[in-house]
Design a protein around this motif. Structure first.
Motif, PDB file in Angstrom:
ATOM      1  N   ILE A   6       0.836  -1.198   0.000  1.00 46.09           N
ATOM      2  CA  ILE A   6       0.000   0.000   0.000  1.00 46.09           C
ATOM      3  C   ILE A   6       0.873   1.251   0.000  1.00 46.09           C
ATOM      4  O   ILE A   6       0.617   2.205  -0.748  1.00 46.09           O
ATOM      5  N   ILE A   7       1.933   1.249   0.805  1.00 45.63           N
ATOM      6  CA  ILE A   7       2.839   2.404   0.855  1.00 45.63           C
ATOM      7  C   ILE A   7       3.502   2.625  -0.501  1.00 45.63           C
ATOM      8  O   ILE A   7       3.631   3.759  -0.965  1.00 45.63           O
ATOM      9  N   GLU A   8       3.903   1.551  -1.168  1.00 49.50           N
ATOM     10  CA  GLU A   8       4.490   1.681  -2.504  1.00 49.50           C
ATOM     11  C   GLU A   8       3.485   2.260  -3.487  1.00 49.50           C
ATOM     12  O   GLU A   8       3.817   3.107  -4.321  1.00 49.50           O
ATOM     13  N   ALA A   9       2.239   1.810  -3.404  1.00 47.37           N
ATOM     14  CA  ALA A   9       1.184   2.351  -4.269  1.00 47.37           C
ATOM     15  C   ALA A   9       0.943   3.831  -3.960  1.00 47.37           C
ATOM     16  O   ALA A   9       0.776   4.643  -4.877  1.00 47.37           O
ATOM     17  N   LEU A  10       0.961   4.184  -2.677  1.00 45.45           N
ATOM     18  CA  LEU A  10       0.791   5.583  -2.282  1.00 45.45           C
ATOM     19  C   LEU A  10       1.914   6.451  -2.843  1.00 45.45           C
ATOM     20  O   LEU A  10       1.676   7.568  -3.299  1.00 45.45           O
ATOM     21  N   ILE A  57     -12.214   1.749  -3.667  1.00 43.90           N
ATOM     22  CA  ILE A  57     -12.879   1.975  -2.384  1.00 43.90           C
ATOM     23  C   ILE A  57     -13.516   3.354  -2.394  1.00 43.90           C
ATOM     24  O   ILE A  57     -13.207   4.186  -3.247  1.00 43.90           O
ATOM     25  N   GLU A  58     -14.407   3.589  -1.436  1.00 47.47           N
ATOM     26  CA  GLU A  58     -15.017   4.900  -1.281  1.00 47.47           C
ATOM     27  C   GLU A  58     -14.598   5.455   0.072  1.00 47.47           C
ATOM     28  O   GLU A  58     -14.734   4.780   1.097  1.00 47.47           O
ATOM     29  N   ILE A  59     -14.083   6.678   0.063  1.00 44.69           N
ATOM     30  CA  ILE A  59     -13.592   7.300   1.290  1.00 44.69           C
ATOM     31  C   ILE A  59     -14.533   8.438   1.676  1.00 44.69           C
ATOM     32  O   ILE A  59     -14.715   9.382   0.909  1.00 44.69           O
ATOM     33  N   ILE A  77      -7.114   2.843   4.268  1.00 45.65           N
ATOM     34  CA  ILE A  77      -7.201   1.985   3.073  1.00 45.65           C
ATOM     35  C   ILE A  77      -7.428   0.534   3.486  1.00 45.65           C
ATOM     36  O   ILE A  77      -8.302  -0.145   2.941  1.00 45.65           O
ATOM     37  N   VAL A  78      -6.661   0.045   4.454  1.00 45.28           N
ATOM     38  CA  VAL A  78      -6.823  -1.337   4.932  1.00 45.28           C
ATOM     39  C   VAL A  78      -8.237  -1.554   5.467  1.00 45.28           C
ATOM     40  O   VAL A  78      -8.893  -2.548   5.140  1.00 45.28           O
ATOM     41  N   GLN A  79      -8.719  -0.608   6.269  1.00 40.04           N
ATOM     42  CA  GLN A  79     -10.074  -0.703   6.839  1.00 40.04           C
ATOM     43  C   GLN A  79     -11.121  -0.756   5.732  1.00 40.04           C
ATOM     44  O   GLN A  79     -12.043  -1.590   5.773  1.00 40.04           O
ATOM     45  N   LYS A  80     -11.002   0.096   4.729  1.00 38.06           N
ATOM     46  CA  LYS A  80     -11.979   0.125   3.635  1.00 38.06           C
ATOM     47  C   LYS A  80     -11.890  -1.128   2.778  1.00 38.06           C
ATOM     48  O   LYS A  80     -12.915  -1.652   2.341  1.00 38.06           O
TER      49      LYS A  80
END
Length: 86
Positions: A6-10, A57-59, A77-80
């Motif tokens: 996720i950090i790499e994607a961010l 996802i929807e934030i 992100i993990v939670q969603k």
């Protein structure tokens, strides 16, 4: 998807919005989007939209307001993703 992925994607998502090359190269959970990466609030909204598209996802507004650091953003992100999968 784990936190490192996720950090790499961010990092990829955030890169066009930040001119702080050295901070981007060393992005981690403690990185602050505004203070470390010098991203303005208007661009933060663009980043959230990019995150929604990338992760499908929807934030909500409450979550968006908390997304000021890589750690907080990763947790949301993990939670969603978990809510979306369940």
């Amino acid at each position: 998807m784990n936190k490192e992925e996720i950090i790499e994607a961010l990092k990829t998502i955030v890169e066009p919005y930040s001119e702080e090359v050295s901070a981007l190269a060393h992005i981690d959970e403690n990185t602050d989007f505004i203070n470390d990466l010098k991203i303005n609030s208007a661009n933060l909204v663009d980043i959230v939209l990019d995150i929604e598209e990338k992760f499908n996802i929807e934030i909500d507004n409450d979550s968006m307001a908390k997304m000021l650091t890589v750690k907080a953003t990763t947790e949301i992100i993990v939670q969603k993703l978990e809510a979306h999968a369940g």
